[in-house]
Write a protein that holds these residues in place. Structure first.
Motif, PDB file in Angstrom:
ATOM      1  N   VAL A  72      -6.191  -3.650  -5.767  1.00 25.62           N
ATOM      2  CA  VAL A  72      -5.997  -4.297  -4.463  1.00 25.62           C
ATOM      3  C   VAL A  72      -7.167  -5.219  -4.184  1.00 25.62           C
ATOM      4  CG1 VAL A  72      -5.759  -3.896  -1.982  1.00 25.62           C
ATOM      5  CG2 VAL A  72      -4.843  -2.217  -3.600  1.00 25.62           C
ATOM      6  N   ALA A  92      -1.285   0.184  -1.377  1.00 28.13           N
ATOM      7  CA  ALA A  92      -1.080  -1.060  -0.604  1.00 28.13           C
ATOM      8  C   ALA A  92       0.388  -1.441  -0.591  1.00 28.13           C
ATOM      9  CB  ALA A  92      -1.888  -2.191  -1.219  1.00 28.13           C
ATOM     10  N   PHE A 124      -3.514  -2.583   3.107  1.00 25.56           N
ATOM     11  CA  PHE A 124      -3.911  -1.578   2.119  1.00 25.56           C
ATOM     12  C   PHE A 124      -4.293  -0.305   2.885  1.00 25.56           C
ATOM     13  CE2 PHE A 124      -8.091  -3.548   2.854  1.00 25.56           C
ATOM     14  CZ  PHE A 124      -8.965  -2.471   2.865  1.00 25.56           C
ATOM     15  N   LEU A 147      -4.254  -6.993   4.601  1.00 25.62           N
ATOM     16  CA  LEU A 147      -4.803  -7.616   3.389  1.00 25.62           C
ATOM     17  C   LEU A 147      -5.444  -8.959   3.724  1.00 25.62           C
ATOM     18  CD1 LEU A 147      -1.859  -6.904   0.939  1.00 25.62           C
ATOM     19  CD2 LEU A 147      -4.098  -5.829   0.937  1.00 25.62           C
TER      20      LEU A 147
END
Ligand SMILES: Nc1ncnc2c1ncn2[C@@H]1O[C@H](COP(=O)(O)OP(=O)(O)OP(=O)(O)O)[C@@H](O)[C@H]1O
Ligand SMILES: [Mg+2]
Length: 476
Positions: free
Chosen positions: A358, A394, A399, A472
């Motif tokens: 991620v 995520a 996430f 994110l």
């Protein structure tokens, strides 16, 4: 200053409502009165015109049937003409085909020729309406030959009638209306004062109560029941007051907690230093031991102060969030690497599970504080041979970081409070473990600054799980 402004505003509101009420009360009354007088004037003049025309038409028929123009020496008709002229306080003029005045009740113009437009038009057979001028009306009536098939105009009656009676009636009516209007005006004025006071009263009452509250340090609630609207405002105001009270309480609690927390290490240092001072010739080992303790207390004081500063900085609305695209897997690994020695000391196993790689836009410094505290807590409030599991996941928007432990757990009733500053569940135990209760407040601030959320689940004796959700992409 504010109170003065509100009072001024209420006074001007009162005045404006009053003027408005007066205007809507008086303007229609004036319009109705004006309209009524104008119609009355028009009607009375038309009525007079019709009356005079009817009378003159009768006279014209009599003149025609008596062959007046051939035999003018007719006492009866002359008498009637004079009577008619007197009745209307006016003048009757008879004009023959050659536009010559053959009879004038004023005896002024007899024998003269008249070329007035209304007379000529009447001879042409046009119906001429009455003409109003000054204090009289003037109209013409044709005199025709008597025959049924032959309606030749052989003369014209020109009559003027005084309008003094109508004018006097109108004047009397106007005067009586003026009296009524003055009476209505006084009533409207009195009603407007009463009504505007009645309308502004709830607001005035409200202002007084609010001013009382402002002076009285938030102690009481507002209690206004004048009308539904003010009741609603008063309810909303009470909600705001309750919030202010909570803020005030937490401010006071915060200040007392800060002083207490800052004093505790100082008190310990004082005790340590005093005990060294009273012992003459104390061994160096004792000095060293006490100095180590004093150094620890200094560290503790330092931590509290820097935690407080962090919180104060984060509290500011304008807190800058310096985001950069960060590899979250690596970021979490780094945090765990730093904490593993502590975990080993506590005999707690720390594992990291990641389902995917991620990367997100985060302020690494702030989030590092947050996750460090979560993992540190999971280690601190754990059991011997316990475990801490950090998982990363995520979706397309967020996430998620989960920090679970097999520790002592948090009692249900404390779950709502753990994010408050200086809150610690079991004070005696926590003290032994060490900590000031600022960690989770900092954690929450950092998460919220990223537009994220944090939640907690816990079972006493089994363990705790904190779940953090961060977008994110950082949205301002
Ligand atoms: N994982 C956990 N398990 C059990 N209790 C916890 C856990 N995390 C937090 N707590 C409880 O919540 C309280 C508040 O935590 P917080 O991190 O704010 O303060 P602290 O750890 O005591 O001190 P600080 O983090 O400021 O050094 C802790 O004192 C503890 O009682
Ligand atoms: Mg903590």
């Amino acid at each position: 200053m504010l109170k003065m402004n509100v009072k001024k505003f209420l006074r001007s509101l009162n005045f404006r409502i009053m003027v408005f009420l007066i205007l809507i009360g008086i303007i229609p009354a004036l319009m109705v009165a004006g309209g009524f007088l104008a119609s009355y004037d028009r009607l009375s003049m038309t009525q007079l015109g019709n009356d005079v025309r009817n009378q003159c038409q009768i006279l014209a028929t009599q003149l025609s049937s008596a062959n007046y123009f051939e035999n003018m020496d007719n006492q009866t008709l002359e008498g009637e003409m004079t009577q008619l002229a007197t009745l209307y306080d006016g003048r009757i003029i008879i004009i023959d085909e050659d536009l010559k005045i053959v009879e004038d009740t004023y005896d002024l113009e007899s024998g003269k020729t008249i070329i007035a437009e209304s007379v000529i038009r009447c001879f042409r057979g046009e119906t001429v309406d009455y003409r109003q001028g000054g204090r009289f009306i003037e109209l013409t009536v044709p005199i025709t030959t008597g025959g049924e098939n032959d309606q030749t105009i052989i003369g014209v009656i020109l009559v003027t009638a005084s309008t003094d009676t109508q004018t006097a009636n109108l004047e009397a009516l106007r005067q009586s209306m003026e009296t009524w209007l003055v009476a209505i005006g006084i009533c409207v004025f009195a009603l407007a004062i009463l009504l505007s006071n009645w309308l502004v009263k709830p607001l005035r009452h409200m202002n007084q109560s609010v001013s009382g509250l402002v002076d009285g340090a938030l102690a009481d609630d507002l209690d206004i029941h004048d009308c539904t609207e003010t009741e609603k405002i008063s309810d909303t105001f009470n909600l705001m007051l309750a919030k202010l009270r909570r803020i005030e309480e937490s401010r006071q609690e915060f200040v007392s907690n800060v002083s207490h927390e800052l004093k505790t290490p100082l008190a310990s240092m004082k005790v340590l230093a005093d005990s060294l001072l009273v012992q003459e010739g104390a061994p160096v080992e004792l000095y060293q031991e006490f100095m180590k303790d004093i150094a620890e207390e200094i560290d503790r004081e330092n931590t509290i102060i820097s935690d407080l500063l962090t919180l104060v900085k984060m509290d500011r609305k304008t807190t800058e969030v310096n985001v950069a695209v960060t590899d979250i897997n690596e970021f979490l690994e780094q945090i765990l690497k730093r904490l593993r020695p502590i975990a080993e000391k506590e005999k707690v196993e720390v594992v990291f599970e990641s389902n995917r790689s991620v990367s997100a836009e985060i302020d690494a410094t702030k989030l590092s504080l947050a996750f460090t505290n979560l993992v540190e807590n999971a280690i601190k409030y754990n059991k011997e041979n316990g475990w801490v599991r950090v998982t990363l996941d995520a979706d397309h928007k967020y996430f998620y970081v989960k920090v679970s432990d097999s520790g002592i757990g948090i009692p249900q009733e404390s779950l709502d409070n753990i994010f408050e500053r200086f809150y610690r569940c079991d004070k005696s135990h926590s003290r032994e473990i060490g900590g000031t209760g600022l960690g989770l407040a900092i954690t929450k601030n950092a998460v919220v600054a990223h537009g994220g959320a944090i939640k907690v689940q816990s079972v006493v004796g089994e363990g705790t799980t904190f779940t953090v959700r961060i977008p994110l992409r950082y949205i301002v």
